[in-house]
Design an enzyme around this catalytic site. Sequence first.
Site, PDB file in Angstrom:
ATOM      1  N   GLU A 108       0.707  -0.693   0.004  1.00 31.32           N
ATOM      2  CA  GLU A 108      -0.530  -0.287  -0.090  1.00 31.32           C
ATOM      3  C   GLU A 108       0.879   1.121  -0.227  1.00 31.32           C
ATOM      4  O   GLU A 108       1.845   1.324   0.727  1.00 31.32           O
ATOM      5  CB  GLU A 108      -0.942  -0.070   0.961  1.00 31.32           C
ATOM      6  CG  GLU A 108      -1.407   1.498   1.688  1.00 31.32           C
ATOM      7  CD  GLU A 108      -2.639   1.697   0.441  1.00 31.32           C
ATOM      8  OE1 GLU A 108      -3.493   1.229  -0.071  1.00 31.32           O
ATOM      9  OE2 GLU A 108      -2.499   3.128   0.208  1.00 31.32           O
ATOM     10  N   ASP A 158      -6.349  -4.053  -5.178  1.00 30.30           N
ATOM     11  CA  ASP A 158      -7.424  -2.705  -5.066  1.00 30.30           C
ATOM     12  C   ASP A 158      -7.286  -2.006  -4.738  1.00 30.30           C
ATOM     13  O   ASP A 158      -6.675  -1.002  -4.094  1.00 30.30           O
ATOM     14  CB  ASP A 158      -7.763  -3.800  -3.598  1.00 30.30           C
ATOM     15  CG  ASP A 158      -9.102  -2.908  -3.153  1.00 30.30           C
ATOM     16  OD1 ASP A 158      -9.047  -2.570  -1.281  1.00 30.30           O
ATOM     17  OD2 ASP A 158      -9.447  -2.264  -3.340  1.00 30.30           O
TER      18      ASP A 158
HETATM   19  N1  SAM Z   1     -12.031  -0.270  -2.696  1.00 27.60           N
HETATM   20  C1  SAM Z   1     -12.023   1.069  -4.071  1.00 27.60           C
HETATM   21  C2  SAM Z   1     -12.396   1.447  -5.243  1.00 27.60           C
HETATM   22  O1  SAM Z   1     -12.602   0.360  -5.347  1.00 27.60           O
HETATM   23  O2  SAM Z   1     -11.874   2.239  -5.481  1.00 27.60           O
HETATM   24  C3  SAM Z   1     -10.385   1.018  -3.203  1.00 27.60           C
HETATM   25  C4  SAM Z   1      -9.926   0.781  -2.537  1.00 27.60           C
HETATM   26  S1  SAM Z   1      -7.985   1.458  -1.514  1.00 27.60           S
HETATM   27  C5  SAM Z   1      -8.356   2.314  -0.437  1.00 27.60           C
HETATM   28  C6  SAM Z   1      -7.507   1.496  -2.836  1.00 27.60           C
HETATM   29  C7  SAM Z   1      -5.772   1.918  -2.388  1.00 27.60           C
HETATM   30  O3  SAM Z   1      -4.727   1.531  -3.264  1.00 27.60           O
HETATM   31  C8  SAM Z   1      -5.758   3.232  -1.510  1.00 27.60           C
HETATM   32  O4  SAM Z   1      -5.291   3.378   0.050  1.00 27.60           O
HETATM   33  C9  SAM Z   1      -4.600   3.606  -2.820  1.00 27.60           C
HETATM   34  O5  SAM Z   1      -3.567   4.674  -1.395  1.00 27.60           O
HETATM   35  C10 SAM Z   1      -4.017   2.884  -2.989  1.00 27.60           C
HETATM   36  N2  SAM Z   1      -2.773   2.780  -4.057  1.00 27.60           N
HETATM   37  C11 SAM Z   1      -3.191   3.123  -5.153  1.00 27.60           C
HETATM   38  N3  SAM Z   1      -2.155   3.826  -5.650  1.00 27.60           N
HETATM   39  C12 SAM Z   1      -1.032   2.663  -5.164  1.00 27.60           C
HETATM   40  C13 SAM Z   1      -0.256   2.192  -5.802  1.00 27.60           C
HETATM   41  N4  SAM Z   1       0.427   2.871  -7.210  1.00 27.60           N
HETATM   42  N5  SAM Z   1       0.907   1.608  -5.105  1.00 27.60           N
HETATM   43  C14 SAM Z   1       0.570   0.835  -3.519  1.00 27.60           C
HETATM   44  N6  SAM Z   1      -1.652   1.233  -3.766  1.00 27.60           N
HETATM   45  C15 SAM Z   1      -2.108   2.326  -4.276  1.00 27.60           C
END
Ligand code: SAM
Length: 291
Positions: A108, A158
């Site tokens: 994350e 996710d």
């Molecule tokens: N269920 C949600 C949806 O369908 O849109 C997604 C939920 S979850 C909170 C999405 C997560 O992806 C976030 O915590 C964000 O920080 C993470 N994220 C986004 N880009 C990322 C990357 N390049 N590497 C790792 N995590 C990432």
Amino acid sequence: MLVEKRYFETLHNGYGQYFDVTEILFEQKTPQWHLIIFNNPNFGRVMALNGIIQTTERDEFIYHETLTHTPILAHGNVKSVLIIGGGDGGILREVVKHQDIEHITMVEIDNTVVDMCKTYFPNHSACAYDDPRVNLVISDGADFVNKTSERFDVIISDCTDPVGPGEALFEYAFYAGCKRCLDENGIFVAQNGVPFMQIEELTTSQQRLSAYFSDVTFYTSCVPTYVGGQMALAWGTENHALRKESVQTISERYNASNIVTKYYNPHIHVASFALPNFVSQAIKNVANNQR
Ligand code: SAM
């Protein structure tokens, strides 16, 4: 976007949803996101990143169960799982339910999301981070999959929509990295938007995933606060048989796993791969253009 006591989602131009806000619990500009968590009378606590709804207490289980149990029970012998993103902890909670899994890595990019969701959405992760099988890595997921020496049976992306650091999780380089660290019999799945509103997101993912996987398709789930219709979940693997497992086989595996679910079941598992014509036609068009 907050206007008086209402939060308006700004994902789509000219269309969207709003939430009455009874209390703002947390709001911060993190290095990655504009992060807000607030209370809504219908959905409980709600989190948004950069104006896009990420999760709500009331309907999160639908998405997290579908994205997790479908690949794990289709595979049938998962020992190692990689979660990309998933900062709210809901996917992790569902993965740790499977006692046969030996190790789980979660990558994350934003530690503030993890910390604030542990605080304000305790039932999302439900102490899953304390499971000794879990290894939490704070890093960019696209970077991780291209460098790790670990191998995985299932990779679950996710991710947010392709905005900000989320864009990297829809690029060729990320999919190449996932193929690189996925076991030859493994399955890649990913959040891939609502095709009624974002069909280009689906067709672009299909085109890019097809460069690395011979069996690329989508399966669906209906999550009320991912507005505009069914949500598409991307599926990539080399084993074409996995998504065709019968209700009987999935039922045997589901019952043997002793997991408890509120949305997912073997019939929904099999049915989720049935796509509406406008989606399957869009997929066919991409496949025909790639020939
Ligand atoms: N269920 C949600 C949806 O369908 O849109 C997604 C939920 S979850 C909170 C999405 C997560 O992806 C976030 O915590 C964000 O920080 C993470 N994220 C986004 N880009 C990322 C990357 N390049 N590497 C790792 N995590 C990432």
